[in-house]
Design a protein around this motif. Sequence first.
Motif, PDB file in Angstrom:
ATOM      1  N   ILE A  54      14.098 -18.269   5.166  1.00  0.00           N
ATOM      2  CA  ILE A  54      12.653 -18.181   4.906  1.00  0.00           C
ATOM      3  C   ILE A  54      12.353 -18.109   3.406  1.00  0.00           C
ATOM      4  CG2 ILE A  54      10.580 -16.796   5.277  1.00  0.00           C
ATOM      5  CD1 ILE A  54      11.697 -15.973   7.970  1.00  0.00           C
ATOM      6  N   ILE A 103      17.382 -14.007   6.654  1.00  0.00           N
ATOM      7  CA  ILE A 103      15.988 -14.052   6.215  1.00  0.00           C
ATOM      8  C   ILE A 103      15.887 -14.657   4.814  1.00  0.00           C
ATOM      9  CG2 ILE A 103      13.947 -12.670   5.720  1.00  0.00           C
ATOM     10  CD1 ILE A 103      14.636 -12.870   8.678  1.00  0.00           C
ATOM     11  N   ARG A 113      10.217 -22.678  10.370  1.00  0.00           N
ATOM     12  CA  ARG A 113      11.270 -21.876   9.750  1.00  0.00           C
ATOM     13  C   ARG A 113      11.459 -20.523  10.426  1.00  0.00           C
ATOM     14  NH1 ARG A 113      15.048 -23.679   5.918  1.00  0.00           N
ATOM     15  NH2 ARG A 113      14.301 -25.713   5.256  1.00  0.00           N
ATOM     16  N   THR A 114      10.567 -20.133  11.283  1.00  0.00           N
ATOM     17  CA  THR A 114      10.667 -18.828  11.942  1.00  0.00           C
ATOM     18  C   THR A 114      11.079 -18.958  13.406  1.00  0.00           C
ATOM     19  OG1 THR A 114       8.299 -18.899  12.469  1.00  0.00           O
ATOM     20  CG2 THR A 114       8.941 -17.814  10.422  1.00  0.00           C
ATOM     21  N   TRP A 133       4.786 -15.757   5.878  1.00  0.00           N
ATOM     22  CA  TRP A 133       5.339 -15.942   7.222  1.00  0.00           C
ATOM     23  C   TRP A 133       4.639 -17.099   7.934  1.00  0.00           C
ATOM     24  CZ3 TRP A 133       9.448 -13.912   9.723  1.00  0.00           C
ATOM     25  CH2 TRP A 133       9.530 -14.103  11.105  1.00  0.00           C
ATOM     26  N   SER A 189       6.241 -20.457   9.332  1.00  0.00           N
ATOM     27  CA  SER A 189       6.078 -20.778  10.756  1.00  0.00           C
ATOM     28  C   SER A 189       5.550 -22.191  10.948  1.00  0.00           C
ATOM     29  CB  SER A 189       5.129 -19.776  11.417  1.00  0.00           C
ATOM     30  OG  SER A 189       5.641 -18.467  11.343  1.00  0.00           O
TER      31      SER A 189
END
Length: 643
Positions: free
Chosen positions: A336, A332, A262-263, A254, A258
């Motif tokens: 991601i 998602i 991408r988040t 994650w 980030s």
Amino acid sequence: MYWEQIGFCVFVVGFIMVSSVKTIDKHRHHLRRKRILKNLLKVNYSKEDLLNHIASSGIVLKDTDGQEEKFEPYNGKAHLSKYIKVIVNYCVTFNSAFLIVGSLAESYLYGVRMVGNIISITLGFIYAFLIVQPFMYSLDEDIKTPYQYFERRYRNRKYVRAITAAAGMLFYFLFLTLYLWGCAVLLSTLIPQIPLWLSAVMIGVYSIVGSTIGGFTQSTKTNVLQFCILLAGLIMSLVFTIDKHKDLTPSQIWMLASENNRTKFFDTSADFTTRYTIINQCLSLSIPWTCVHSLLLPNFIRYRNIPGKRRSRFLIISHFPFMVLVNLILLISGGILCYIYFYGCDPIVTKKIVNKNQLGTYWIYLVLSEHVPSYTGILFASIIGYSVVQHSMGMALCGHTVFCEIIKPMFFDLFSCLRDNDEIIRWTKIILTILLGGLSTLLSIGFAYVRNTMLSLFFVFNNSINSPILGLFFLSAFNPYANDVGAMLAFLCNLGINFWLASGTVLISRLKSQEFPPETFLCNNDNHKNMTILNQNHRPHNYYYPTTKSFYNSTRFVEDYYPKNPALAYAYSIAPIWYCLFSLLFMIFMGSLFSLIYSLIKTRTIDADYKHAEERKPYLYIYRMFKMNSKQEKEKIVEVTFF
């Protein structure tokens, strides 16, 4: 690779056999019932009275072949069972090639900021549930399509019905073509030896064969099985992708996403040239989704055929949880995890794939082939099998609707030799269905040369066509002084403006790019070196492979003929999502203005149809939903008191 193809061939043959048997059985049953009814109608009874008499008595009839046909009386449990089947089939409609291919590719390119699309679909459910569906469901039973409502609202003007039906079927036709294009992308990804154009032709021809007999069909069990295969495949792809990066914890994955933005779920930009912002998705994109849920012909037929207001309204929102689940997984996955899998080596820049719509399916193919190769073929066969069934049924419905809503009332009804000839009518529908299927196949091949992804094309079609249709509904239902001339003039102008802007957006757009820049700094890594190259023997000779510097520059191919006029250049750069809000406001205000001008010219009053004021009242929202209901209740009270 061979295990994937073996699994695909086995299961696709199985799905073809199941759907073919079900389709042929349904077609034979339909023909037998049609013959029986034709013989019965020779008796001097009305069709309704005769069927009611048969249903109440439970008579078993025999046709000329000695086959028995029984018309069952109403059975509450049987109707409940059918209702549950309708809901289940409605909930698994997300098992489509268009959604899987388009959402994965779009979220890979633009990230999870597309979460606003889920919010807009949710708002569309709410608006359809509260406003449109209760009104449309309360209409007379002989109104079978939303286009017939517009005809009744405007003094039975046939051209109103024809124009609105043409617009509705144009969107449905383009939507189904995306289904076919998605199937071609899946097939060419799994079997790289087959080029994209040949995949589209093969699947298109098979679909046309089914559409000539009303479309292929499947049982509810088969639909549920295919949906479960899809969910299992997506979940396994997520798990295996995370497992591939064992050296990274989920929190580190994650964090890596980030660091590369991408988040970022919400883009709060307020300008009109940014493709995806939380403002335009929530404020504008919910408008065409409302039309899709309530006025798109298949959905309209689905909830209108449900007995009972509550059950019909529940059907509208029944597949909301499945919509959220599938779209979140795809968001998602593409935004991601697909990025993490290809981190440092973009598959388009490195020439691993031919078309950027293959991004998501290429990721699924690589991940599952490494761990469960045979399941890869099963998953692709399941998605293609379901999508082909939907395409063939949709093309059959398109052909039937174009004939019944446009050709028959405008042309066939003028000549008794055509109107009463069942054989000519039947062959006209078949030829029309074949032509539409052929055009859909050719258009799906043409989509390969468009720079847009599959999902962005859907947004262009949806926003350009369905938004004016919903605007026409609001104008017709809420403005009693709107007349057919003003409404149709505004509707055609709105469609013309939207098509003009959409063509500029697709061909020569300078939208503010939100696509993430490609990365190639890890392409020498062993994991990326061993990736399979798709369709390497079927690439165009002049195929352009973008570099990391120029890949996401949307103006590279159009610099020479881009309009020099600043106003025109800005108009072409407006994000298609904003067309929705523009169309709704344009239809309400300009439709009212054009109607007022026409009324003043024709009758010197504000109401050109004042002589037909009583006839149009049942087709106005306020009167039908409030005054008409209270009036009926008063009449019932009077009848009870008198009795």
